[in-house]
Write an enzyme that holds these catalytic residues in place. Structure first.
Site, PDB file in Angstrom:
ATOM      1  N   TRP A   1      -3.538   2.712   6.019  1.00 61.80           N
ATOM      2  CA  TRP A   1      -4.584   3.094   7.027  1.00 61.80           C
ATOM      3  C   TRP A   1      -5.383   1.635   7.617  1.00 61.80           C
ATOM      4  O   TRP A   1      -6.296   1.900   8.527  1.00 61.80           O
ATOM      5  CB  TRP A   1      -5.912   4.015   6.488  1.00 61.80           C
ATOM      6  CG  TRP A   1      -6.402   3.158   5.076  1.00 61.80           C
ATOM      7  CD1 TRP A   1      -5.773   3.483   3.893  1.00 61.80           C
ATOM      8  CD2 TRP A   1      -7.086   2.035   4.748  1.00 61.80           C
ATOM      9  NE1 TRP A   1      -6.146   2.712   2.884  1.00 61.80           N
ATOM     10  CE2 TRP A   1      -6.945   1.803   3.323  1.00 61.80           C
ATOM     11  CE3 TRP A   1      -7.908   1.208   5.501  1.00 61.80           C
ATOM     12  CZ2 TRP A   1      -7.698   0.689   2.755  1.00 61.80           C
ATOM     13  CZ3 TRP A   1      -8.479   0.300   4.933  1.00 61.80           C
ATOM     14  CH2 TRP A   1      -8.586   0.007   3.587  1.00 61.80           C
ATOM     15  N   ASN A   2      -5.112   0.580   7.153  1.00 67.88           N
ATOM     16  CA  ASN A   2      -6.046  -0.598   7.440  1.00 67.88           C
ATOM     17  C   ASN A   2      -5.520  -1.325   8.930  1.00 67.88           C
ATOM     18  O   ASN A   2      -6.465  -1.771   9.476  1.00 67.88           O
ATOM     19  CB  ASN A   2      -5.987  -1.711   6.363  1.00 67.88           C
ATOM     20  CG  ASN A   2      -4.573  -2.225   6.296  1.00 67.88           C
ATOM     21  OD1 ASN A   2      -3.525  -1.734   6.451  1.00 67.88           O
ATOM     22  ND2 ASN A   2      -4.451  -3.425   5.692  1.00 67.88           N
TER      23      ASN A   2
ATOM     24  N   LYS B   1       5.485   8.181   9.143  1.00 70.27           N
ATOM     25  CA  LYS B   1       4.429   8.893   8.490  1.00 70.27           C
ATOM     26  C   LYS B   1       3.186   8.088   8.042  1.00 70.27           C
ATOM     27  O   LYS B   1       3.247   7.180   7.490  1.00 70.27           O
ATOM     28  CB  LYS B   1       4.710   9.389   6.932  1.00 70.27           C
ATOM     29  CG  LYS B   1       3.891  10.199   6.282  1.00 70.27           C
ATOM     30  CD  LYS B   1       3.723   9.668   4.954  1.00 70.27           C
ATOM     31  CE  LYS B   1       2.316   9.896   3.938  1.00 70.27           C
ATOM     32  NZ  LYS B   1       1.084   9.696   4.824  1.00 70.27           N
TER      33      LYS B   1
ATOM     34  N   ALA C   1      -0.934   6.971   7.310  1.00 65.38           N
ATOM     35  CA  ALA C   1      -1.938   7.379   6.300  1.00 65.38           C
ATOM     36  C   ALA C   1      -2.426   8.862   6.704  1.00 65.38           C
ATOM     37  O   ALA C   1      -2.802   8.789   7.887  1.00 65.38           O
ATOM     38  CB  ALA C   1      -2.970   6.306   6.008  1.00 65.38           C
ATOM     39  N   SER C   2      -2.933   9.307   5.941  1.00 64.23           N
ATOM     40  CA  SER C   2      -3.456  10.806   6.177  1.00 64.23           C
ATOM     41  C   SER C   2      -4.539  10.618   6.820  1.00 64.23           C
ATOM     42  O   SER C   2      -4.970  11.318   7.868  1.00 64.23           O
ATOM     43  CB  SER C   2      -3.749  11.673   4.987  1.00 64.23           C
ATOM     44  OG  SER C   2      -2.400  11.861   4.526  1.00 64.23           O
TER      45      SER C   2
ATOM     46  N   GLY D   1       2.248  -0.845   1.869  1.00 70.86           N
ATOM     47  CA  GLY D   1       1.178  -0.008   1.245  1.00 70.86           C
ATOM     48  C   GLY D   1       0.987  -0.935  -0.100  1.00 70.86           C
ATOM     49  O   GLY D   1       1.198  -2.227  -0.022  1.00 70.86           O
ATOM     50  N   SER D   2       0.592  -0.137  -1.001  1.00 74.54           N
ATOM     51  CA  SER D   2       0.129  -0.918  -2.155  1.00 74.54           C
ATOM     52  C   SER D   2       1.593  -1.240  -3.066  1.00 74.54           C
ATOM     53  O   SER D   2       2.678  -0.575  -2.784  1.00 74.54           O
ATOM     54  CB  SER D   2      -0.637  -0.005  -3.165  1.00 74.54           C
ATOM     55  OG  SER D   2       0.061   1.291  -3.284  1.00 74.54           O
TER      56      SER D   2
ATOM     57  N   GLU E   1       6.431  -3.893   2.493  1.00 71.58           N
ATOM     58  CA  GLU E   1       5.337  -4.970   2.787  1.00 71.58           C
ATOM     59  C   GLU E   1       4.040  -4.466   1.903  1.00 71.58           C
ATOM     60  O   GLU E   1       3.588  -3.662   2.293  1.00 71.58           O
ATOM     61  CB  GLU E   1       5.016  -4.928   4.375  1.00 71.58           C
ATOM     62  CG  GLU E   1       6.168  -5.143   5.305  1.00 71.58           C
ATOM     63  CD  GLU E   1       6.189  -6.828   5.231  1.00 71.58           C
ATOM     64  OE1 GLU E   1       5.228  -7.362   5.087  1.00 71.58           O
ATOM     65  OE2 GLU E   1       7.268  -7.305   5.748  1.00 71.58           O
ATOM     66  N   LEU E   2       3.767  -5.288   0.793  1.00 70.47           N
ATOM     67  CA  LEU E   2       3.005  -4.674  -0.055  1.00 70.47           C
ATOM     68  C   LEU E   2       1.750  -5.638  -0.408  1.00 70.47           C
ATOM     69  O   LEU E   2       1.612  -6.287   0.676  1.00 70.47           O
ATOM     70  CB  LEU E   2       3.832  -4.563  -1.676  1.00 70.47           C
ATOM     71  CG  LEU E   2       5.111  -4.130  -1.430  1.00 70.47           C
ATOM     72  CD1 LEU E   2       5.734  -4.232  -2.919  1.00 70.47           C
ATOM     73  CD2 LEU E   2       4.792  -2.704  -1.097  1.00 70.47           C
TER      74      LEU E   2
ATOM     75  N   GLU F   1      -5.860  -7.564  -6.780  1.00 74.07           N
ATOM     76  CA  GLU F   1      -5.926  -7.494  -5.285  1.00 74.07           C
ATOM     77  C   GLU F   1      -7.223  -6.720  -4.800  1.00 74.07           C
ATOM     78  O   GLU F   1      -7.565  -5.635  -5.083  1.00 74.07           O
ATOM     79  CB  GLU F   1      -4.908  -6.655  -4.451  1.00 74.07           C
ATOM     80  CG  GLU F   1      -5.268  -6.836  -2.942  1.00 74.07           C
ATOM     81  CD  GLU F   1      -4.022  -5.897  -2.095  1.00 74.07           C
ATOM     82  OE1 GLU F   1      -3.635  -4.774  -2.532  1.00 74.07           O
ATOM     83  OE2 GLU F   1      -3.633  -6.535  -1.077  1.00 74.07           O
TER      84      GLU F   1
END
Ligand code: NAP
Length: 487
Positions: A156-157, A180, A182-183, A233-234, A255-256, A388
């Site tokens: 989402w960022n 897909k 982020a919701s 994401g994470s 990409e974490l 993080e």
């Protein structure tokens, strides 16, 4: 109807060239983090919709990959133009669903348009090699081949940028894609899809599904149509996806998370260093994978740097990102704000001193507003140093020797970004060579740009996005050997 959907024509899924609702009619309310109000109801699909999207992408793939890179590039370039024309509207939606100030949101949209344009051109350079033979009469060449149907998952960022970095190179390479987001931040990506559709995107080439992550993720992992997953994401979810990809030896790019050091040397002006550090730190509220999150300041300039950093952080204007002059918006969600409070409390209990911020802003009745926070006396063991943080917190530490600070900076499982502030060329090179990070900014707090590689070392990821490597990530190398007749 809500304010955001006044600018987006749709709040639905896009599958096989059609805007559609979820099969069971389910929707999800997208929340504005500045007001806690529902911005729009978005169609919320699931596994069946993801499967249909993969099947559509599979059907579309033969015709799409047969088009020349020049033809594919025209659609990507037109998408970029439409994104620029509609940048104000897309940015407004982005601010409303994500929280970042309008100027940052618009910069994200324009950066993403540049990414589409850059890959429109780079697709034309998917070169193979001609390799000298070792046996007379043989000829060896390599050619590039698209990896196949791609699934792209993003957080989402940076909801526009992080999908643009996947869609543009995948399509340029001749792949088709199912996205897909982020919701909680699907709306601005829907507007990017509207640009692609208006640019002439053939049905099935790019599809958009919004829905529960586990269901859609499982479909991507288990369905053999999907030949590659590109995930941002994470680190924790990235590891799960990497494990899941093993079963079908699916290609995977990751990409974490990151935990970037920002290192200030004494040769350069500490006040300028503090300005750069604060700018980099509080962009998007510190909710940036490459945000500086551990600040090592040389003892000789520590006092001046600290005073300046506190002053700059205090002066930042906090508020609803839609309002003029706001520099820091709300945090993305209530949970993130609570986690930030927990991190600050943990540091405080272990001896850290809060120089400014450290709490939810009491100036707002609604919204997830957290005061930009600067801390000192921070030990290496506190949670914000080992996990993080993804938060507007700026822990200050000190150092004396270059080798010691390299060791401290590298003492983490992450290796995404690192920042160095110095005018000494030798120091800059030593740091660039010694730091374990995929992206290093020397006096540059915002290094990302479409033509340069973006990605992490260690547990920060696998592979690179953007740049030539970003295209290569969607290509297989085929080796073709010819044996000529003797005559
Ligand atoms: P997250 O929980 O891993 O979620 C990211 C995306 O994965 C969302 O679309 C989420 O969907 C989906 N997801 C969650 N669980 C899943 C599963 N089991 N299977 C498939 N998909 C799943 O990440 P986050 O906490 O929202 O995002 C912040 C993280 O992203 C930070 O660690 C940050 O450093 C990292 N990040 C990295 C980069 C980079 O380029 N290296 C850039 C930006 C952010 P839902 O939203 O539907 O749950």
């Amino acid at each position: 109807m809500t304010t955001a959907t006044a600018t987006a024509r749709h709040s639905r899924l896009y599958i096989d060239g059609q805007w559609c609702d979820a099969d069971n009619g389910r929707t999800l309310g997208v929340i504005n983090p500045a007001t806690e109000e529902v911005v729009a109801e978005v169609a919320y699909g699931g596994r069946a919709e993801a499967r249909r999207a993969l099947e559509a992408a599979q059907r579309a793939m033969p015709a799409w990959m047969k088009q020349t890179a020049w033809e594919r590039g025209k659609i990507l370039k037109r998408t970029a133009e439409l994104m620029r024309e509609r940048a104000d509207a897309i940015a407004r939606t982005l601010t409303m669903e994500q929280g970042k100030p309008l100027a940052e949101a618009k910069a994200e949209v324009l950066h993403s348009a540049d990414t589409f344009e850059w890959f429109a051109e780079e697709g034309k350079r998917a070169y193979g090699d001609v390799i000298p033979p070792s046996v007379a009469g043989k000829r060896h060449v390599t050619v590039k081949h698209p990896v196949g149907v791609v699934a792209a998952i993003s957080p989402w960022n940076f909801p526009v940028t992080l999908q643009a970095r996947k869609i543009a190179p995948a399509l340029a390479a001749g792949c088709t894609i199912v996205c897909k987001p982020a919701s909680q931040t699907p709306l601005c990506l829907i507007q990017v899809f509207e640009c692609m559709v208006d640019a002439g995107l053939p049905a099935g080439v790019a599809n958009l599904v919004v829905g529960p992550a586990q269901d859609i993720g499982d479909e991507f992992l288990e369905n053999p149509i999907c030949r590659k997953i590109t995930f941002t994401g994470s680190t924790e979810v990235g590891k799960q996806i990497m494990r899941g990809c093993a079963d079908q030896v699916k290609r995977v790019s990751l990409e974490l998370g990151g935990h970037a050091p920002f290192i200030v040397f004494p040769d350069a002006d500490p006040e300028i260093g503090a300005k750069i550090a604060v700018t980099g730190k509080f962009r998007n509220n510190g909710q940036v994978c490459i945000a500086p999150s551990r600040f090592y300041v040389h003892k000789d300039v520590q006092k001046k740097f600290t005073e300046a950093a506190v002053e700059f952080a205090r002066a930042l204007k906090l508020g609803n990102g839609l309002e003029n002059g706001v520099e820091v918006g709300p945090m993305f969600e209530k949970k993130a704000m609570q986690q930030t409070l927990d991190l600050v409390e943990d540091a405080r209990q272990r001896g850290a001193k809060i120089l400014t911020g450290g709490k939810r802003s009491d100036r707002f009745d609604k919204g997830y507003f957290f005061e930009p926070t600067v801390l000192t006396n921070v030990s290496g063991e506190v949670r914000m140093m080992t996990e993080e943080p993804f938060a507007p917190v700026m822990p200050l530490l000190d150092f004396s020797r270059l080798d010691d600070v390299i060791q401290a900076a590298n003492n983490t499982r992450y290796g995404l970004a690192a920042y160095v502030f110095t005018n000494d060329l030798t120091v800059a090179w030593r740091m660039a060579e010694g730091l374990e990070a995929g992206i290093i900014g020397i006096n540059d707090p915002v290094p990302a740009t479409p033509q340069c590689p973006f990605g992490g070392m260690k547990e920060s990821g696998l592979g690179r996005e953007l740049a030539h490597e970003g295209l290569e990530a969607y290509l297989e190398t085929k080796y073709v050997s010819f044996k000529l007749r003797d005559s």
